[in-house]
Design an enzyme around this catalytic site. Structure first.
Site, mmCIF file in Angstrom:
data_model
loop_
_atom_site.group_PDB
_atom_site.id
_atom_site.type_symbol
_atom_site.label_atom_id
_atom_site.label_comp_id
_atom_site.label_asym_id
_atom_site.label_seq_id
_atom_site.Cartn_x
_atom_site.Cartn_y
_atom_site.Cartn_z
ATOM 1 N N ASP A 295 0.865 5.255 1.806
ATOM 2 C CA ASP A 295 0.217 5.964 2.908
ATOM 3 C C ASP A 295 -0.495 7.191 2.340
ATOM 4 O OD1 ASP A 295 1.307 4.094 4.569
ATOM 5 O OD2 ASP A 295 2.815 5.403 5.468
ATOM 6 N N ARG B 127 8.214 -8.661 15.112
ATOM 7 C CA ARG B 127 8.568 -7.299 14.685
ATOM 8 C C ARG B 127 7.591 -6.336 15.354
ATOM 9 N NH1 ARG B 127 10.647 -3.812 10.481
ATOM 10 N NH2 ARG B 127 9.102 -2.208 10.035
ATOM 11 N N HIS C 115 4.826 0.248 -0.122
ATOM 12 C CA HIS C 115 5.587 -0.581 0.817
ATOM 13 C C HIS C 115 4.710 -1.697 1.386
ATOM 14 C CE1 HIS C 115 3.801 2.826 2.969
ATOM 15 N NE2 HIS C 115 3.806 2.097 4.069
ATOM 16 N N HIS D 93 0.850 -1.198 0.000
ATOM 17 C CA HIS D 93 0.000 0.000 0.000
ATOM 18 C C HIS D 93 0.886 1.247 0.000
ATOM 19 C CE1 HIS D 93 1.112 -0.472 4.227
ATOM 20 N NE2 HIS D 93 0.898 0.826 4.367
#
Ligand code: GA4
Length: 332
Positions: A205, A270, A260, A203
């Site tokens: 931002d 993570r 990203h 996607h």
């Protein structure tokens, strides 16, 4: 996150197999904000990638590590306690479901508006203070970067971009993402053998700028020109800056809103924290005159940030959300 075999299979059936990736260590610009040439390097990185790493960013290490610790404590709480925060609408605690249109990922998250405080279980008072401290510091860095862009481009006044996220009505968000390890990946009937598990699908931002920080676990990838995915080497001391869709529009398509995604890992958890710098809902998003050459037309129809987000929430994560706002090219 509760991990049940059935859930794993459901989740796996909805993720895509991914192509091999290239390491990005030598490609991603690393910019020292104290370097006198930082502003020019930032402008170049916005044109080339829409993504770069910043060091000497001014966010205290203590603010980052303490928030990491509290976030880990939160995500270690029993599932029912985490869910007391409320399901995301859009803010709250979420797991696996991203947005309202059927996107899923191997992720759980706490999604907050920087204005409204929601009740966080556990040691909520401390957690809230740490979030506030971190968000305040990271917003300053985001503003500094936006001011450096204005200076690099010789745009006056220098707060032409930073005022959008400093405004008391600005629509800024903060998100903590936890990508739990998925050891079952290795034994899931070979389904993902040699493949990747999507933590957060590809996607861009929508905002003006996003600031990402993570623990020392890899997973973040950016897409470059030819569609190659570059793995971003983790660096828990640095911040990573993304150009968002709104800044792409303000530069009339010159700066790149970087695509990203995050891949989950079979062994390492993570943790990432993202500050999303968005303007007030009523703010018009349109190319700044300083970007336009004589006679140049806007590539986009004018829209407000509120209109853009309304449209964004009607679509899936991976769609090009600027498409409905692009001007139709006239056929000569
Ligand atoms: C993508 C970028 C950010 O993570 C986010 C996401 C948001 C959400 O998780 O609620 C959205 C997505 C993002 C754009 C389209 C809609 C809204 C999920 C979704 C499917 C927080 C954002 O600002 O936009």
């Amino acid at each position: 996150m509760v991990v049940l075999p059935q859930q794993i299979l459901e989740n796996l059936s909805q993720v895509k197999a991914c192509n091999p990736t290239t390491s990005a260590a030598t490609v991603i610009p690393v910019i020292d904000l104290l370097d006198p040439t930082a502003r020019d390097q930032i402008v170049k990185a916005c044109y080339e990638f829409g993504f770069f790493k910043v060091v000497n960013h001014g966010v205290p290490l203590e603010a980052m590590t303490k928030l990491d610790e509290e976030a880990v404590k939160f995500f270690n709480l029993p599932q029912l306690e985490k869910e007391q925060v409320g399901h995301p609408n859009p803010f709250g605690y979420g797991h696996k479901k991203i947005g309202p249109n059927g996107d899923v990922g191997w992720v759980e998250y706490l999604f907050l508006s920087t204005h409204n405080s929601i009740t966080i279980p556990g040691n909520s008072q401390l957690f809230r203070c740490l979030v506030k401290e971190y968000v305040g510091a990271v917003r300053n860095t985001a503003c500094e970067v936006l001011e450096m862009i204005a200076e690099g481009l010789k745009i006056e006044p220098k707060d032409v971009l930073s005022r959008l996220i400093r405004d008391e009505n600005s629509d800024c968000w903060f998100r903590l993402n936890h990508y739990p390890p998925c050891p079952e990946l290795q034994t899931a009937g070979g389904i993902m053998n040699g493949g990747d598990l999507i933590g957060f699908g590809e996607h861009t931002d929508p905002q003006v700028i996003s600031v990402v920080r993570s623990n020392n676990t890899s997973g973040l990838q950016i897409s470059v020109g030819d569609g190659t995915w570059l793995s971003v080497p983790p660096d828990h001391h640095s911040l990573f800056i993304n150009v968002g869709d709104s800044l792409q529009v303000m530069s009339n398509g010159r700066f790149k809103s970087v695509k990203h995604r995050v891949l989950a890992d079979s062994m390492e958890p993570r943790l990432s924290m993202i500050y999303f710098g968005g303007p007030p809902l009523s703010e018009k998003i349109a190319p700044l005159s300083c970007f336009m050459e004589e006679g140049e037309e806007s590539l986009y129809n004018e829209f407000t940030w509120g209109e853009f987000m309304k449209s964004a929430y009607k679509n899936k994560l991976g769609v090009n959300r600027l498409l409905p706002f692009e001007k139709k090219k006239s056929v000569v």
